[in-house]
Design a protein around this motif. Structure first.
Motif, PDB file in Angstrom:
ATOM      1  N   GLU A   1      44.401 -54.660 -52.561  1.00 24.18           N
ATOM      2  CA  GLU A   1      44.596 -54.504 -54.004  1.00 24.18           C
ATOM      3  C   GLU A   1      43.756 -53.391 -54.618  1.00 24.18           C
ATOM      4  O   GLU A   1      43.848 -53.138 -55.815  1.00 24.18           O
ATOM      5  N   GLU A   2      42.959 -52.708 -53.822  1.00 22.54           N
ATOM      6  CA  GLU A   2      42.207 -51.564 -54.347  1.00 22.54           C
ATOM      7  C   GLU A   2      43.062 -50.302 -54.333  1.00 22.54           C
ATOM      8  O   GLU A   2      44.019 -50.189 -53.574  1.00 22.54           O
ATOM      9  N   SER A   3      42.693 -49.356 -55.185  1.00 23.75           N
ATOM     10  CA  SER A   3      43.347 -48.051 -55.239  1.00 23.75           C
ATOM     11  C   SER A   3      42.292 -46.965 -55.350  1.00 23.75           C
ATOM     12  O   SER A   3      41.195 -47.199 -55.859  1.00 23.75           O
ATOM     13  N   LEU A   4      42.663 -45.774 -54.893  1.00 27.28           N
ATOM     14  CA  LEU A   4      41.791 -44.603 -54.972  1.00 27.28           C
ATOM     15  C   LEU A   4      42.626 -43.414 -55.419  1.00 27.28           C
ATOM     16  O   LEU A   4      43.633 -43.087 -54.789  1.00 27.28           O
ATOM     17  N   LEU A   5      42.239 -42.786 -56.522  1.00 29.07           N
ATOM     18  CA  LEU A   5      42.878 -41.547 -56.945  1.00 29.07           C
ATOM     19  C   LEU A   5      42.272 -40.451 -56.086  1.00 29.07           C
ATOM     20  O   LEU A   5      41.151 -39.986 -56.346  1.00 29.07           O
ATOM     21  N   TRP A   6      43.037 -40.006 -55.062  1.00 30.79           N
ATOM     22  CA  TRP A   6      42.420 -39.318 -53.929  1.00 30.79           C
ATOM     23  C   TRP A   6      42.483 -37.800 -54.018  1.00 30.79           C
ATOM     24  O   TRP A   6      41.472 -37.125 -53.973  1.00 30.79           O
ATOM     25  N   VAL A   7      43.705 -37.231 -54.137  1.00 28.85           N
ATOM     26  CA  VAL A   7      43.821 -35.770 -54.090  1.00 28.85           C
ATOM     27  C   VAL A   7      44.800 -35.257 -55.146  1.00 28.85           C
ATOM     28  O   VAL A   7      45.699 -35.985 -55.598  1.00 28.85           O
ATOM     29  N   HIS A   8      44.624 -33.992 -55.529  1.00 25.01           N
ATOM     30  CA  HIS A   8      45.521 -33.276 -56.433  1.00 25.01           C
ATOM     31  C   HIS A   8      46.351 -32.271 -55.652  1.00 25.01           C
ATOM     32  O   HIS A   8      45.964 -31.819 -54.573  1.00 25.01           O
ATOM     33  N   TYR A   9      47.484 -31.881 -56.277  1.00 25.64           N
ATOM     34  CA  TYR A   9      48.330 -30.857 -55.652  1.00 25.64           C
ATOM     35  C   TYR A   9      49.320 -30.331 -56.682  1.00 25.64           C
ATOM     36  O   TYR A   9      49.806 -31.066 -57.545  1.00 25.64           O
ATOM     37  N   GLY A  10      49.653 -29.046 -56.600  1.00 25.13           N
ATOM     38  CA  GLY A  10      50.794 -28.468 -57.307  1.00 25.13           C
ATOM     39  C   GLY A  10      50.498 -27.952 -58.697  1.00 25.13           C
ATOM     40  O   GLY A  10      49.466 -28.229 -59.310  1.00 25.13           O
ATOM     41  N   GLY A  11      51.473 -27.181 -59.217  1.00 26.72           N
ATOM     42  CA  GLY A  11      51.356 -26.607 -60.542  1.00 26.72           C
ATOM     43  C   GLY A  11      50.466 -25.384 -60.558  1.00 26.72           C
ATOM     44  O   GLY A  11      49.801 -25.037 -59.572  1.00 26.72           O
ATOM     45  N   GLY A  12      50.422 -24.744 -61.713  1.00 25.91           N
ATOM     46  CA  GLY A  12      49.637 -23.523 -61.825  1.00 25.91           C
ATOM     47  C   GLY A  12      48.161 -23.736 -61.616  1.00 25.91           C
ATOM     48  O   GLY A  12      47.454 -22.838 -61.127  1.00 25.91           O
ATOM     49  N   ASP A  13      47.660 -24.920 -61.983  1.00 23.57           N
ATOM     50  CA  ASP A  13      46.232 -25.192 -61.824  1.00 23.57           C
ATOM     51  C   ASP A  13      45.920 -26.055 -60.613  1.00 23.57           C
ATOM     52  O   ASP A  13      44.769 -26.443 -60.403  1.00 23.57           O
ATOM     53  N   GLY A  14      46.943 -26.347 -59.793  1.00 26.54           N
ATOM     54  CA  GLY A  14      46.733 -27.174 -58.613  1.00 26.54           C
ATOM     55  C   GLY A  14      46.513 -28.641 -58.899  1.00 26.54           C
ATOM     56  O   GLY A  14      46.126 -29.407 -58.007  1.00 26.54           O
ATOM     57  N   ARG A  15      46.793 -29.069 -60.147  1.00 22.05           N
ATOM     58  CA  ARG A  15      46.515 -30.459 -60.539  1.00 22.05           C
ATOM     59  C   ARG A  15      47.740 -31.179 -61.098  1.00 22.05           C
ATOM     60  O   ARG A  15      47.616 -32.215 -61.747  1.00 22.05           O
ATOM     61  N   GLN A  16      48.923 -30.644 -60.865  1.00 22.97           N
ATOM     62  CA  GLN A  16      50.117 -31.271 -61.430  1.00 22.97           C
ATOM     63  C   GLN A  16      50.324 -32.693 -60.918  1.00 22.97           C
ATOM     64  O   GLN A  16      50.659 -33.597 -61.689  1.00 22.97           O
ATOM     65  N   VAL A  17      50.112 -32.899 -59.633  1.00 22.37           N
ATOM     66  CA  VAL A  17      50.342 -34.207 -59.011  1.00 22.37           C
ATOM     67  C   VAL A  17      49.007 -34.796 -58.569  1.00 22.37           C
ATOM     68  O   VAL A  17      48.200 -34.121 -57.916  1.00 22.37           O
ATOM     69  N   LEU A  18      48.781 -36.042 -58.928  1.00 19.07           N
ATOM     70  CA  LEU A  18      47.621 -36.789 -58.455  1.00 19.07           C
ATOM     71  C   LEU A  18      48.129 -37.838 -57.477  1.00 19.07           C
ATOM     72  O   LEU A  18      49.033 -38.620 -57.804  1.00 19.07           O
ATOM     73  N   VAL A  19      47.573 -37.847 -56.264  1.00 15.10           N
ATOM     74  CA  VAL A  19      48.030 -38.777 -55.238  1.00 15.10           C
ATOM     75  C   VAL A  19      47.062 -39.963 -55.165  1.00 15.10           C
ATOM     76  O   VAL A  19      45.856 -39.783 -54.962  1.00 15.10           O
ATOM     77  N   GLU A  20      47.610 -41.144 -55.353  1.00 15.43           N
ATOM     78  CA  GLU A  20      46.843 -42.384 -55.302  1.00 15.43           C
ATOM     79  C   GLU A  20      47.012 -43.029 -53.932  1.00 15.43           C
ATOM     80  O   GLU A  20      48.131 -43.213 -53.461  1.00 15.43           O
ATOM     81  N   LEU A  21      45.918 -43.380 -53.319  1.00 21.27           N
ATOM     82  CA  LEU A  21      45.942 -44.196 -52.104  1.00 21.27           C
ATOM     83  C   LEU A  21      45.775 -45.645 -52.519  1.00 21.27           C
ATOM     84  O   LEU A  21      44.911 -45.973 -53.338  1.00 21.27           O
ATOM     85  N   ALA A  22      46.604 -46.524 -51.979  1.00 18.29           N
ATOM     86  CA  ALA A  22      46.565 -47.931 -52.373  1.00 18.29           C
ATOM     87  C   ALA A  22      46.653 -48.831 -51.150  1.00 18.29           C
ATOM     88  O   ALA A  22      47.327 -48.496 -50.167  1.00 18.29           O
ATOM     89  N   MET A  23      45.969 -49.968 -51.209  1.00 17.37           N
ATOM     90  CA  MET A  23      46.094 -51.001 -50.183  1.00 17.37           C
ATOM     91  C   MET A  23      46.818 -52.181 -50.820  1.00 17.37           C
ATOM     92  O   MET A  23      46.338 -52.778 -51.784  1.00 17.37           O
ATOM     93  N   ARG A  24      48.019 -52.471 -50.312  1.00 12.45           N
ATOM     94  CA  ARG A  24      48.829 -53.557 -50.841  1.00 12.45           C
ATOM     95  C   ARG A  24      49.353 -54.404 -49.687  1.00 12.45           C
ATOM     96  O   ARG A  24      49.907 -53.869 -48.724  1.00 12.45           O
ATOM     97  N   ALA A  25      49.160 -55.711 -49.795  1.00 15.81           N
ATOM     98  CA  ALA A  25      49.630 -56.650 -48.775  1.00 15.81           C
ATOM     99  C   ALA A  25      49.113 -56.267 -47.388  1.00 15.81           C
ATOM    100  O   ALA A  25      49.809 -56.400 -46.388  1.00 15.81           O
ATOM    101  N   GLY A  26      47.887 -55.756 -47.339  1.00 15.82           N
ATOM    102  CA  GLY A  26      47.283 -55.403 -46.071  1.00 15.82           C
ATOM    103  C   GLY A  26      47.767 -54.110 -45.466  1.00 15.82           C
ATOM    104  O   GLY A  26      47.466 -53.817 -44.301  1.00 15.82           O
ATOM    105  N   ARG A  27      48.504 -53.299 -46.242  1.00 19.82           N
ATOM    106  CA  ARG A  27      49.037 -52.037 -45.733  1.00 19.82           C
ATOM    107  C   ARG A  27      48.664 -50.904 -46.694  1.00 19.82           C
ATOM    108  O   ARG A  27      48.571 -51.108 -47.904  1.00 19.82           O
ATOM    109  N   TYR A  28      48.497 -49.712 -46.120  1.00 21.55           N
ATOM    110  CA  TYR A  28      48.207 -48.551 -46.944  1.00 21.55           C
ATOM    111  C   TYR A  28      49.504 -47.887 -47.424  1.00 21.55           C
ATOM    112  O   TYR A  28      50.495 -47.803 -46.690  1.00 21.55           O
TER     113      TYR A  28
END
Length: 280
Positions: A92-119
């Motif tokens: 049930e934990e989450s981590l806002l892990w990495v950015h990617y894309g767009g002119g400033d390289g921050r358009q997309v934020l990728v969240e890592l999540a653990m749900r039901a024992g799976r990443y």
């Protein structure tokens, strides 16, 4: 019982401030309205949609391998990802892990999540139309008759109740701490809703009602303040259905929001609070 009437203009003004705060929170950067994918990680390095790099899980740990030209940067520091990084989360934990894309390289934020024992990873795109075109959640008109007093009947110990979630592959648990008992206009019986405890003793109930699937989403939730003891020794709260709100799964198919427990269904049309957002 129903709450004795107070200044209707003050009640309406207070509700409008609540609605402004709610819409502002939903429109926050990289919030729920920006979700654009939910993808489980494999146990072997593999590409995922919408993001460069190779992603995998070794059971307790998640891995990301990328080169600097891929344009991935750590959300916490802005440093480029060049090589293999790893993270470990509890369920049930989450981590806002990495950015990617767009002119400033921050358009997309990728969240890592653990749900039901799976990443899994979820992408949060600041250019998602659901986010950029958002102008507030539709609501019913304010209903002072759906502001009621409820008795809180705590259980001797919290009870963990297995539940489903908005994602059929993810099971959930509702930690019931007691029941809210109340009446609604036009009904001659009492209603009982199981409640969860939030910070500082506040309570939240997740419920079905007869508007679901018509004017509202499949379920909603409403929160109260911490119960107080009245002159008769009862622990009571104000249950204001005008503050019933949608879970994130009403706005995105990529949520893992908890469903109500089996008995939290009202044979009543709660025509108050948030309606189903017309975004899909």
């Amino acid at each position: 019982m129903n709450i004795p009437p107070t200044d209707p203009d003050a009640l309406l003004a207070r509700w409008r401030r609540f609605r402004e705060s709610r819409n502002t929170a939903l429109a926050s950067d990289y919030g729920w309205l920006t979700l654009t994918s939910f993808q489980w990680l494999d146990n072997r390095p593999a590409a995922v949609e919408l993001v460069p790099g190779l992603w995998s899980t070794g059971g307790a740990t998640a891995f990301l391998t990328a080169a600097a030209p891929d344009g991935l940067t750590l959300a916490a520091t802005g440093e480029p990802v060049d090589g293999t990084i790893r993270a470990t989360l509890a369920d049930e934990e989450s981590l806002l892990w990495v950015h990617y894309g767009g002119g400033d390289g921050r358009q997309v934020l990728v969240e890592l999540a653990m749900r039901a024992g799976r990443y899994a990873v979820r992408t949060r795109d600041s250019r998602s139309p659901v986010f950029t075109e958002f102008d507030g959640v539709p609501t019913f008109d304010y209903r002072p008759d759906l502001v009621v007093e409820a008795r809180f009947l705590p259980y001797p110990e919290p009870v963990d109740v297995p539940i489903g979630t908005a994602n059929p592959l993810v099971d959930g648990v509702h930690r019931s701490v007691g029941e809210l008992v109340f009446r609604l206009p036009g009904k001659d019986h009492e209603f009982h809703l199981q409640a969860e405890e939030e910070k500082l003793g506040a309570l939240t109930v997740t419920f079905h009602d007869e508007t679901n699937g018509e004017t509202t989403d499949e379920w909603r939730k409403v929160s109260t303040a911490r119960p107080r003891v009245d002159s008769r020794g009862n622990r009571t709260v104000i249950l204001d259905f005008n503050r019933a709100i949608n879970y994130p799964s009403a706005f995105t198919p990529y949520g893992t929001c908890p469903m109500p427990v089996k008995n939290n269904s009202l044979d009543y049309r709660i025509e108050a609070g948030e309606k189903e957002p017309a975004i899909f």
